[in-house]
Motif scaffolding. Structure first.
Motif, PDB file in Angstrom:
ATOM      1  N   TYR A   9     -32.527 -33.078  22.974  1.00 46.33           N
ATOM      2  CA  TYR A   9     -33.527 -32.086  22.602  1.00 46.33           C
ATOM      3  C   TYR A   9     -33.320 -31.615  21.158  1.00 46.33           C
ATOM      4  O   TYR A   9     -34.266 -31.490  20.382  1.00 46.33           O
ATOM      5  CB  TYR A   9     -33.501 -30.887  23.550  1.00 46.33           C
ATOM      6  CG  TYR A   9     -34.002 -31.180  24.950  1.00 46.33           C
ATOM      7  CD1 TYR A   9     -35.041 -32.072  25.182  1.00 46.33           C
ATOM      8  CD2 TYR A   9     -33.455 -30.536  26.049  1.00 46.33           C
ATOM      9  CE1 TYR A   9     -35.505 -32.323  26.465  1.00 46.33           C
ATOM     10  CE2 TYR A   9     -33.911 -30.776  27.342  1.00 46.33           C
ATOM     11  CZ  TYR A   9     -34.939 -31.678  27.541  1.00 46.33           C
ATOM     12  OH  TYR A   9     -35.396 -31.918  28.799  1.00 46.33           O
ATOM     13  N   GLU A  10     -32.068 -31.356  20.797  1.00 48.46           N
ATOM     14  CA  GLU A  10     -31.753 -30.921  19.426  1.00 48.46           C
ATOM     15  C   GLU A  10     -32.172 -31.996  18.415  1.00 48.46           C
ATOM     16  O   GLU A  10     -32.727 -31.682  17.368  1.00 48.46           O
ATOM     17  CB  GLU A  10     -30.253 -30.639  19.267  1.00 48.46           C
ATOM     18  CG  GLU A  10     -29.764 -29.421  20.017  1.00 48.46           C
ATOM     19  CD  GLU A  10     -30.119 -28.100  19.366  1.00 48.46           C
ATOM     20  OE1 GLU A  10     -30.661 -28.097  18.243  1.00 48.46           O
ATOM     21  OE2 GLU A  10     -29.881 -27.061  19.992  1.00 48.46           O
ATOM     22  N   ASP A  19     -40.746 -34.180  13.996  1.00 44.43           N
ATOM     23  CA  ASP A  19     -41.969 -34.792  14.517  1.00 44.43           C
ATOM     24  C   ASP A  19     -42.619 -33.855  15.537  1.00 44.43           C
ATOM     25  O   ASP A  19     -42.011 -33.531  16.552  1.00 44.43           O
ATOM     26  CB  ASP A  19     -41.617 -36.133  15.178  1.00 44.43           C
ATOM     27  CG  ASP A  19     -42.819 -36.844  15.780  1.00 44.43           C
ATOM     28  OD1 ASP A  19     -43.956 -36.366  15.592  1.00 44.43           O
ATOM     29  OD2 ASP A  19     -42.619 -37.881  16.436  1.00 44.43           O
ATOM     30  N   PRO A  20     -43.863 -33.399  15.275  1.00 42.94           N
ATOM     31  CA  PRO A  20     -44.488 -32.446  16.193  1.00 42.94           C
ATOM     32  C   PRO A  20     -44.640 -32.975  17.625  1.00 42.94           C
ATOM     33  O   PRO A  20     -44.567 -32.208  18.578  1.00 42.94           O
ATOM     34  CB  PRO A  20     -45.865 -32.164  15.586  1.00 42.94           C
ATOM     35  CG  PRO A  20     -45.981 -32.982  14.371  1.00 42.94           C
ATOM     36  CD  PRO A  20     -44.704 -33.712  14.143  1.00 42.94           C
ATOM     37  N   LEU A  21     -44.801 -34.283  17.784  1.00 44.54           N
ATOM     38  CA  LEU A  21     -44.930 -34.852  19.130  1.00 44.54           C
ATOM     39  C   LEU A  21     -43.611 -34.733  19.887  1.00 44.54           C
ATOM     40  O   LEU A  21     -43.587 -34.371  21.066  1.00 44.54           O
ATOM     41  CB  LEU A  21     -45.387 -36.313  19.063  1.00 44.54           C
ATOM     42  CG  LEU A  21     -46.763 -36.554  18.429  1.00 44.54           C
ATOM     43  CD1 LEU A  21     -47.049 -38.038  18.311  1.00 44.54           C
ATOM     44  CD2 LEU A  21     -47.849 -35.859  19.210  1.00 44.54           C
ATOM     45  N   ALA A  22     -42.493 -35.024  19.208  1.00 44.32           N
ATOM     46  CA  ALA A  22     -41.173 -34.930  19.833  1.00 44.32           C
ATOM     47  C   ALA A  22     -40.837 -33.468  20.144  1.00 44.32           C
ATOM     48  O   ALA A  22     -40.292 -33.159  21.212  1.00 44.32           O
ATOM     49  CB  ALA A  22     -40.108 -35.538  18.922  1.00 44.32           C
ATOM     50  N   ILE A  23     -41.184 -32.562  19.239  1.00 39.12           N
ATOM     51  CA  ILE A  23     -40.918 -31.139  19.455  1.00 39.12           C
ATOM     52  C   ILE A  23     -41.755 -30.632  20.633  1.00 39.12           C
ATOM     53  O   ILE A  23     -41.273 -29.861  21.460  1.00 39.12           O
ATOM     54  CB  ILE A  23     -41.195 -30.326  18.172  1.00 39.12           C
ATOM     55  CG1 ILE A  23     -40.222 -30.774  17.071  1.00 39.12           C
ATOM     56  CG2 ILE A  23     -41.057 -28.835  18.433  1.00 39.12           C
ATOM     57  CD1 ILE A  23     -40.548 -30.245  15.689  1.00 39.12           C
ATOM     58  N   ALA A  55     -36.124 -22.489  19.920  1.00 35.59           N
ATOM     59  CA  ALA A  55     -36.060 -23.201  18.639  1.00 35.59           C
ATOM     60  C   ALA A  55     -37.225 -24.180  18.518  1.00 35.59           C
ATOM     61  O   ALA A  55     -37.868 -24.277  17.464  1.00 35.59           O
ATOM     62  CB  ALA A  55     -34.723 -23.936  18.514  1.00 35.59           C
ATOM     63  N   ALA A  56     -37.510 -24.902  19.605  1.00 37.53           N
ATOM     64  CA  ALA A  56     -38.615 -25.864  19.595  1.00 37.53           C
ATOM     65  C   ALA A  56     -39.953 -25.141  19.465  1.00 37.53           C
ATOM     66  O   ALA A  56     -40.823 -25.553  18.684  1.00 37.53           O
ATOM     67  CB  ALA A  56     -38.589 -26.714  20.866  1.00 37.53           C
ATOM     68  N   MET A  57     -40.124 -24.065  20.213  1.00 43.23           N
ATOM     69  CA  MET A  57     -41.368 -23.294  20.154  1.00 43.23           C
ATOM     70  C   MET A  57     -41.567 -22.720  18.750  1.00 43.23           C
ATOM     71  O   MET A  57     -42.667 -22.766  18.193  1.00 43.23           O
ATOM     72  CB  MET A  57     -41.329 -22.172  21.194  1.00 43.23           C
ATOM     73  CG  MET A  57     -42.561 -21.302  21.194  1.00 43.23           C
ATOM     74  SD  MET A  57     -44.061 -22.208  21.604  1.00 43.23           S
ATOM     75  CE  MET A  57     -44.291 -21.702  23.281  1.00 43.23           C
ATOM     76  N   ASP A  58     -40.482 -22.225  18.167  1.00 42.15           N
ATOM     77  CA  ASP A  58     -40.521 -21.657  16.821  1.00 42.15           C
ATOM     78  C   ASP A  58     -40.965 -22.705  15.801  1.00 42.15           C
ATOM     79  O   ASP A  58     -41.816 -22.450  14.950  1.00 42.15           O
ATOM     80  CB  ASP A  58     -39.133 -21.118  16.466  1.00 42.15           C
ATOM     81  CG  ASP A  58     -39.115 -20.367  15.163  1.00 42.15           C
ATOM     82  OD1 ASP A  58     -39.643 -19.246  15.135  1.00 42.15           O
ATOM     83  OD2 ASP A  58     -38.583 -20.907  14.174  1.00 42.15           O
TER      84      ASP A  58
END
Length: 177
Positions: A108-109, A116-120, A146-149
């Protein structure tokens, strides 16, 4: 040969992107920043053309040599079409592997730091909890936030709004899934 890292393929860059002052850009490990200036500076006797990127949120300025911008992963904001694809990923079913949390956390990190927005979006989708689902652990919540941010920062720059508005928009979107 042993491969310990996640299997991430970098986003294909068709041509070198040209950055200009005022552009919002994404630096994979730091998120969305703004190009303040592009200037030639002398460092250790070498003249280098540097892109100065500021990240308001953590009051940081990054200087990236123009020839290295592409290999460093610096890119312009995602297009609306690409961001719509990321939103489509959020609508998908969460895919949680049956591996140890520490291994998944590393993956995930790596996805978050890929920029990459798709991976996030995959990370947000996989770690999102609706009402009635079990609570998240502290580290799950940290990675989710962190991903949402990171996703919200790019959406905010794309929509020309603030990050909190983008977070609210994404949260509402996730409630409809």
């Amino acid at each position: 040969m042993q491969n310990n890292g996640p299997n991430l393929t970098p986003r294909a860059i068709a041509k070198a992107e040209v950055f200009q002052e005022g552009d919002h850009v994404v630096y994979p490990t730091h998120g969305v920043g703004k190009v303040m200036r592009i200037a030639v500076e002398e460092i250790a006797g070498q003249k280098l053309e540097l892109i100065h990127i500021t990240f308001e949120e953590n009051r940081m300025t990054l200087r990236v040599p123009v020839p290295k911008a592409r290999t460093a992963g610096l890119r312009k904001l995602a297009t609306r079409k690409m961001f719509d694809e990321a939103l489509a990923v959020l609508k998908g079913k969460a895919r949680i592997k049956r591996t140890m949390w520490s291994r998944r956390a590393q993956e995930y990190e790596a996805k978050i730091n890929s920029g990459d927005p798709l991976a996030i979006a995959e990370v947000v989708r996989d770690l999102h909890r609706n009402a009635g689902q079990p609570d998240q652990s502290f580290s799950e919540r940290q990675i989710y936030e962190a991903a949402m941010d990171r996703l919200a920062a790019e959406l905010a720059a794309l929509d020309k709004t603030d990050k909190q508005t983008a977070i609210n928009k994404l949260t509402e979107f996730l409630k409809t899934v």
